[in-house]
Design a protein around this motif. Structure first.
Motif, mmCIF file in Angstrom:
data_model
loop_
_atom_site.group_PDB
_atom_site.id
_atom_site.type_symbol
_atom_site.label_atom_id
_atom_site.label_comp_id
_atom_site.label_asym_id
_atom_site.label_seq_id
_atom_site.Cartn_x
_atom_site.Cartn_y
_atom_site.Cartn_z
ATOM 1 N N PRO A 111 31.523 30.502 12.620
ATOM 2 C CA PRO A 111 32.584 31.383 12.103
ATOM 3 C C PRO A 111 33.936 30.687 12.027
ATOM 4 N N ASP A 112 34.756 31.173 11.135
ATOM 5 C CA ASP A 112 36.119 30.678 10.976
ATOM 6 C C ASP A 112 37.045 31.884 10.847
ATOM 7 N N PRO A 113 37.938 32.095 11.833
ATOM 8 C CA PRO A 113 38.245 31.230 12.971
ATOM 9 C C PRO A 113 37.198 31.343 14.072
ATOM 10 N N ARG A 114 37.350 30.467 15.076
ATOM 11 C CA ARG A 114 36.444 30.427 16.218
ATOM 12 C C ARG A 114 37.207 30.907 17.454
ATOM 13 N N THR A 115 36.586 31.746 18.263
ATOM 14 C CA THR A 115 37.231 32.231 19.479
ATOM 15 C C THR A 115 36.953 31.275 20.623
ATOM 16 N N VAL A 116 38.008 30.820 21.275
ATOM 17 C CA VAL A 116 37.880 29.853 22.372
ATOM 18 C C VAL A 116 38.815 30.251 23.505
ATOM 19 N N LEU A 117 38.554 29.685 24.659
ATOM 20 C CA LEU A 117 39.455 29.819 25.803
ATOM 21 C C LEU A 117 39.711 28.430 26.371
ATOM 22 N N LEU A 118 40.965 28.054 26.484
ATOM 23 C CA LEU A 118 41.326 26.824 27.182
ATOM 24 C C LEU A 118 41.424 27.170 28.661
ATOM 25 N N PRO A 119 40.706 26.456 29.526
ATOM 26 C CA PRO A 119 40.656 26.837 30.942
ATOM 27 C C PRO A 119 42.014 27.033 31.593
ATOM 28 N N ASP A 120 43.004 26.204 31.218
ATOM 29 C CA ASP A 120 44.310 26.337 31.858
ATOM 30 C C ASP A 120 45.124 27.501 31.293
ATOM 31 N N GLU A 121 44.556 28.243 30.321
ATOM 32 C CA GLU A 121 45.213 29.430 29.782
ATOM 33 C C GLU A 121 44.567 30.720 30.279
ATOM 34 N N LEU A 122 43.700 30.604 31.271
ATOM 35 C CA LEU A 122 43.030 31.780 31.818
ATOM 36 C C LEU A 122 44.043 32.787 32.352
ATOM 37 N N HIS A 123 43.880 34.046 31.961
ATOM 38 C CA HIS A 123 44.727 35.131 32.463
ATOM 39 C C HIS A 123 43.888 36.055 33.323
ATOM 40 N N ILE A 124 44.359 36.329 34.536
ATOM 41 C CA ILE A 124 43.673 37.231 35.453
ATOM 42 C C ILE A 124 44.583 38.418 35.725
ATOM 43 N N SER A 125 44.109 39.612 35.413
ATOM 44 C CA SER A 125 44.919 40.804 35.610
ATOM 45 C C SER A 125 45.138 41.075 37.102
ATOM 46 N N ARG A 126 46.112 41.896 37.408
ATOM 47 C CA ARG A 126 46.400 42.235 38.801
ATOM 48 C C ARG A 126 45.204 42.929 39.447
ATOM 49 N N SER A 127 44.592 43.835 38.704
ATOM 50 C CA SER A 127 43.469 44.581 39.273
ATOM 51 C C SER A 127 42.292 43.654 39.563
ATOM 52 N N LEU A 128 42.053 42.699 38.671
ATOM 53 C CA LEU A 128 40.950 41.771 38.902
ATOM 54 C C LEU A 128 41.295 40.799 40.035
ATOM 55 N N SER A 129 42.545 40.400 40.137
ATOM 56 C CA SER A 129 42.959 39.545 41.240
ATOM 57 C C SER A 129 42.681 40.225 42.576
ATOM 58 N N LYS A 130 42.902 41.523 42.620
ATOM 59 C CA LYS A 130 42.636 42.282 43.842
ATOM 60 C C LYS A 130 41.153 42.267 44.169
ATOM 61 N N VAL A 131 40.308 42.454 43.148
ATOM 62 C CA VAL A 131 38.860 42.421 43.353
ATOM 63 C C VAL A 131 38.429 41.050 43.870
ATOM 64 N N LEU A 132 38.983 40.002 43.303
ATOM 65 C CA LEU A 132 38.639 38.645 43.737
ATOM 66 C C LEU A 132 39.030 38.417 45.194
ATOM 67 N N ARG A 133 40.199 38.915 45.582
ATOM 68 C CA ARG A 133 40.649 38.737 46.962
ATOM 69 C C ARG A 133 39.770 39.507 47.946
ATOM 70 N N GLN A 134 39.231 40.628 47.500
ATOM 71 C CA GLN A 134 38.388 41.442 48.383
ATOM 72 C C GLN A 134 37.078 40.739 48.732
ATOM 73 N N GLY A 135 36.619 39.865 47.854
ATOM 74 C CA GLY A 135 35.420 39.094 48.133
ATOM 75 C C GLY A 135 34.151 39.920 48.248
ATOM 76 N N ARG A 136 34.062 40.989 47.478
ATOM 77 C CA ARG A 136 32.882 41.851 47.580
ATOM 78 C C ARG A 136 31.647 41.221 46.929
ATOM 79 N N TYR A 137 31.867 40.265 46.052
ATOM 80 C CA TYR A 137 30.745 39.633 45.358
ATOM 81 C C TYR A 137 30.612 38.170 45.785
#
Length: 226
Positions: free
Chosen positions: A60-86
């Motif tokens: 496809p054109d355009p192509r969807t990509v993510l550059l690793p250093d442009e990763l965005h983590i929302s506040r709510s997801l940051s909280k989940v990550l800190r909880q370490g439930r998974y």
């Protein structure tokens, strides 16, 4: 005109021969051999088709990509990550992950991850090219994703979730590891709001092809079984 691939040749047409409608349809036919799949991703295309259809190859054109250093983590997801439930692992249950990704979704009864597709990517996993990310809760597989790693590029394929934020935790963990391992690009193929929320963006197919030419043969520092 759509190019039909022959089984005795691994060559794909130039990416600029892809159709505009439907966007990115490059070729049809061929097979799902490991050699052809590797060549497809290196060329900048991927298979995507339903049961009863010929194998269809897309760029496809355009192509969807993510550059690793442009990763965005929302506040709510940051909280989940800190909880370490998974608990997140790599390459511990590839077959289970791809099978879960192939299960019907609430919004679609059909799947493009057909039995032949699963068999093909299992072979790529055996060759150390395809990898899975597993997300566990209380010993049960509750989320995950899989894709291909070549050089400094990771080609994402599909993800699933059976618990709140499970696939998101797996995806973020993967991106953070890829960044540490020296990967420069994550191919997300097609746009979704979910991916854009992480910082994914669209780039021109020509720019995507340039990324591939520069980074597919560069070394990474991945340790999938660490």
């Amino acid at each position: 005109m759509l190019t039909w691939l022959q089984r005795d040749s691994l060559d794909f047409p130039p990416l600029d021969k892809a159709l505009r409608e439907p966007n990115g349809l490059l070729a049809a036919g061929g097979d799902l051999s490991a050699e052809r799949l590797i060549q497809a991703y290196r060329h900048g295309c991927f298979p995507w088709f339903q049961d009863g259809q010929p194998i269809l190859w897309w760029s496809p054109d355009p192509r969807t990509v993510l550059l690793p250093d442009e990763l965005h983590i929302s506040r709510s997801l940051s909280k989940v990550l800190r909880q370490g439930r998974y608990r997140v692992t790599f390459d511990q249950a590839f077959a289970a992950v791809i099978q879960a990704c192939a299960e019907p979704r609430s919004y679609a009864a059909d799947t493009w991850i057909t039995t032949p597709m699963q068999t093909a990517y299992l072979e790529l996993h055996r060759r150390g090219i395809a990898h899975s990310i597993e997300v566990w809760h209380e010993g049960k597989l509750v989320g995950g994703l899989y894709g291909l790693a070549m050089g400094q590029v990771f080609f994402g394929e599909s993800m699933f979730s059976r618990a709140d934020n499970a696939s998101k935790v797996g995806f973020v963990t993967l991106v953070q590891h890829l960044q540490a391992w020296g990967f420069v690009l994550i191919d997300c193929q097609m746009p979704t709001q979910h991916l854009h929320s992480f910082g994914a963006r669209a780039i021109a197919r020509e720019q995507f092809a340039t990324f591939l030419s520069r980074h597919l043969d560069q070394a990474n520092h991945a340790d999938w079984l660490a």
